[in-house]
Design a protein around this motif. Structure first.
Motif, mmCIF file in Angstrom:
data_model
loop_
_atom_site.group_PDB
_atom_site.id
_atom_site.type_symbol
_atom_site.label_atom_id
_atom_site.label_comp_id
_atom_site.label_asym_id
_atom_site.label_seq_id
_atom_site.Cartn_x
_atom_site.Cartn_y
_atom_site.Cartn_z
ATOM 1 N N MET A 67 46.177 -71.719 -1.976
ATOM 2 C CA MET A 67 47.034 -70.782 -1.240
ATOM 3 C C MET A 67 46.299 -70.264 -0.002
ATOM 4 O O MET A 67 45.132 -69.897 -0.086
ATOM 5 C CB MET A 67 47.410 -69.603 -2.144
ATOM 6 N N GLN A 68 47.005 -70.281 1.148
ATOM 7 C CA GLN A 68 46.359 -69.831 2.375
ATOM 8 C C GLN A 68 46.082 -68.338 2.326
ATOM 9 O O GLN A 68 46.807 -67.571 1.698
ATOM 10 C CB GLN A 68 47.237 -70.151 3.588
ATOM 11 N N LYS A 69 45.015 -67.921 2.994
ATOM 12 C CA LYS A 69 44.636 -66.507 3.019
ATOM 13 C C LYS A 69 45.469 -65.793 4.080
ATOM 14 O O LYS A 69 45.534 -66.222 5.237
ATOM 15 C CB LYS A 69 43.148 -66.369 3.331
ATOM 16 N N ILE A 70 46.100 -64.694 3.704
ATOM 17 C CA ILE A 70 46.884 -63.893 4.636
ATOM 18 C C ILE A 70 45.969 -62.853 5.275
ATOM 19 O O ILE A 70 45.342 -62.044 4.576
ATOM 20 C CB ILE A 70 48.065 -63.201 3.931
ATOM 21 N N LYS A 71 45.897 -62.875 6.604
ATOM 22 C CA LYS A 71 45.072 -61.916 7.330
ATOM 23 C C LYS A 71 45.888 -60.874 8.091
ATOM 24 O O LYS A 71 45.381 -59.805 8.413
ATOM 25 C CB LYS A 71 44.156 -62.660 8.314
ATOM 26 N N LEU A 72 47.153 -61.210 8.382
ATOM 27 C CA LEU A 72 48.025 -60.305 9.125
ATOM 28 C C LEU A 72 49.394 -60.258 8.463
ATOM 29 O O LEU A 72 50.021 -61.294 8.250
ATOM 30 C CB LEU A 72 48.160 -60.776 10.580
ATOM 31 N N LEU A 73 49.850 -59.058 8.133
ATOM 32 C CA LEU A 73 51.159 -58.840 7.511
ATOM 33 C C LEU A 73 52.025 -58.010 8.457
ATOM 34 O O LEU A 73 51.647 -56.894 8.831
ATOM 35 C CB LEU A 73 50.995 -58.114 6.173
ATOM 36 N N SER A 104 49.105 -69.444 11.018
ATOM 37 C CA SER A 104 49.264 -69.825 9.612
ATOM 38 C C SER A 104 48.696 -68.761 8.670
ATOM 39 O O SER A 104 48.984 -68.778 7.467
ATOM 40 C CB SER A 104 48.574 -71.162 9.340
ATOM 41 N N GLU A 105 47.914 -67.835 9.210
ATOM 42 C CA GLU A 105 47.298 -66.778 8.404
ATOM 43 C C GLU A 105 48.116 -65.487 8.424
ATOM 44 O O GLU A 105 47.632 -64.427 8.041
ATOM 45 C CB GLU A 105 45.879 -66.505 8.905
ATOM 46 N N MET A 131 60.889 -64.504 13.559
ATOM 47 C CA MET A 131 59.600 -64.067 13.023
ATOM 48 C C MET A 131 59.300 -64.779 11.705
ATOM 49 O O MET A 131 58.157 -65.200 11.468
ATOM 50 C CB MET A 131 59.609 -62.551 12.827
ATOM 51 N N LEU A 132 60.297 -64.932 10.853
ATOM 52 C CA LEU A 132 60.081 -65.620 9.582
ATOM 53 C C LEU A 132 59.788 -67.097 9.801
ATOM 54 O O LEU A 132 59.002 -67.701 9.063
ATOM 55 C CB LEU A 132 61.287 -65.451 8.662
ATOM 56 N N LYS A 133 60.413 -67.690 10.822
ATOM 57 C CA LYS A 133 60.128 -69.086 11.160
ATOM 58 C C LYS A 133 58.707 -69.247 11.698
ATOM 59 O O LYS A 133 58.034 -70.238 11.409
ATOM 60 C CB LYS A 133 61.122 -69.577 12.208
ATOM 61 N N ALA A 134 58.248 -68.284 12.496
ATOM 62 C CA ALA A 134 56.939 -68.396 13.153
ATOM 63 C C ALA A 134 55.779 -68.149 12.205
ATOM 64 O O ALA A 134 54.709 -68.744 12.346
ATOM 65 C CB ALA A 134 56.870 -67.405 14.326
ATOM 66 N N ILE A 191 53.844 -67.588 6.383
ATOM 67 C CA ILE A 191 54.768 -67.407 5.271
ATOM 68 C C ILE A 191 55.848 -66.418 5.714
ATOM 69 O O ILE A 191 55.549 -65.270 6.042
ATOM 70 C CB ILE A 191 54.062 -66.882 4.004
ATOM 71 N N GLY A 192 57.086 -66.870 5.733
ATOM 72 C CA GLY A 192 58.206 -66.021 6.088
ATOM 73 C C GLY A 192 58.957 -65.620 4.836
ATOM 74 O O GLY A 192 59.398 -66.469 4.060
ATOM 75 N N VAL A 193 59.098 -64.318 4.644
ATOM 76 C CA VAL A 193 59.734 -63.788 3.438
ATOM 77 C C VAL A 193 60.990 -63.011 3.817
ATOM 78 O O VAL A 193 60.933 -62.076 4.619
ATOM 79 C CB VAL A 193 58.775 -62.864 2.660
ATOM 80 N N ALA A 194 62.118 -63.395 3.242
ATOM 81 C CA ALA A 194 63.376 -62.669 3.440
ATOM 82 C C ALA A 194 63.604 -61.736 2.258
ATOM 83 O O ALA A 194 63.360 -62.100 1.102
ATOM 84 C CB ALA A 194 64.549 -63.636 3.570
ATOM 85 N N MET A 195 64.080 -60.546 2.553
ATOM 86 C CA MET A 195 64.458 -59.624 1.497
ATOM 87 C C MET A 195 65.706 -60.149 0.784
ATOM 88 O O MET A 195 66.518 -60.878 1.368
ATOM 89 C CB MET A 195 64.749 -58.246 2.085
#
Length: 273
Positions: free
Chosen positions: A1-7, A215-216, A229-232, A235-239
């Motif tokens: 799993m890729q590491k998320i650095k920016l949310l 990708s992070e 934003m979700l496309k870019a 990981i794009g997450v929709a509520m």
């Protein structure tokens, strides 16, 4: 799993369900856990920063926030970049919705301008809540007076009405297709930015600012203005309560705003739970 650095997270319909409501405790705790683990957290909203300030402070966000659908990336002190709507474009959009009964607002340099006819209590209450009780809005007697006073530093025009007026909003917006970015953030509005402006473009710029690869990043949203934003994002997450656009664009659909959707996404993609 890729590491998320920016949310990056939207506010309305993502962090808060509605006017007068707060971030759910489960979501707040998850966001703070992400911050303590080193994840950069920011907001990505259609609002100006002035009407998102309460949530910036609540989440202890440091650094730039994406505002006005990506047209302005700024913190409390300065703007890092702007992607403006032309002055003539603003006038044309305002004119197209004049005398329809729909409310029209010009977003310019972290302030909102409108005429007295555009007063809308529910929306103004929402903006007051986001700014500690103060309303960052200046109202004028007429469109002509507004255009004389507003500087050529315009990020967005918002058109707002009741859900039953959606057909009128959408029909009038068709004349601007291909000339401006036209998106709804909900069923009661349509928003106009300069062509090519989006939260996705701003997210890429913010990732570059921090030295992260796109990708992070992870983005969470629910409105039509969140789709790019979700496309870019990596990981794009929709509520679970999202509109059709973000639901189709998302890599993952989480729970809705009233059932810890933000926390669920953070647990899954930041902490691998």
């Amino acid at each position: 799993m890729q590491k998320i650095k920016l949310l990056a997270m939207d506010i309305d319909g993502t962090l808060i369900p509605g006017v007068g409501e707060d971030i759910a405790q489960v979501d707040l705790e998850a966001i703070r856990c992400a911050q303590r683990s080193g994840v950069k957290v920011t907001l990505s909203t259609g609002r100006i920063l002035g009407t998102a300030k309460s949530w910036v402070q609540r989440l202890n966000i440091e650094g730039p926030v994406i505002t006005c659908n990506g047209a302005d990336m700024r913190d409390m002190q300065k703007s890092y970049f702007k992607d403006n709507l032309s002055f003539e474009g603003m006038k044309e959009i305002m004119s197209a919705y004049r005398d329809t009964g729909l409310k029209r607002y010009v977003f310019s340099d972290n302030h909102i301008y409108c005429t007295h006819e555009d007063y809308f209590e529910k929306l103004f209450d929402k903006w007051r809540m986001g700014n500690g009780g103060e309303l960052p809005v200046t109202m004028y007697e007429s469109d002509e007076q507004l255009c004389e006073r507003v500087a050529d530093d315009i990020q967005k025009v918002l058109v707002w009405g009741h859900e039953e007026e959606q057909a009128v909003m959408e029909e009038r917006s068709k004349q601007f297709a291909g000339r401006f970015d036209v998106v709804p953030s909900g069923p009661d509005n349509v928003e106009f930015n300069g062509l090519g402006v989006s939260k996705g473009k701003a997210l890429a710029a913010l990732a570059e600012y921090y030295g992260f690869d796109i990708s992070e990043t992870m983005a969470i949203g629910d409105g039509g203005n969140d789709t790019d934003m979700l496309k870019a994002a990596g990981i794009g997450v929709a509520m679970g309560n999202a509109m059709e656009g973000p639901l189709k664009a998302a890599d993952y659909v989480t729970a809705d705003v009233r059932h810890g959707g933000v926390a669920q996404a953070i647990d899954k993609f930041v902490f691998g739970k």
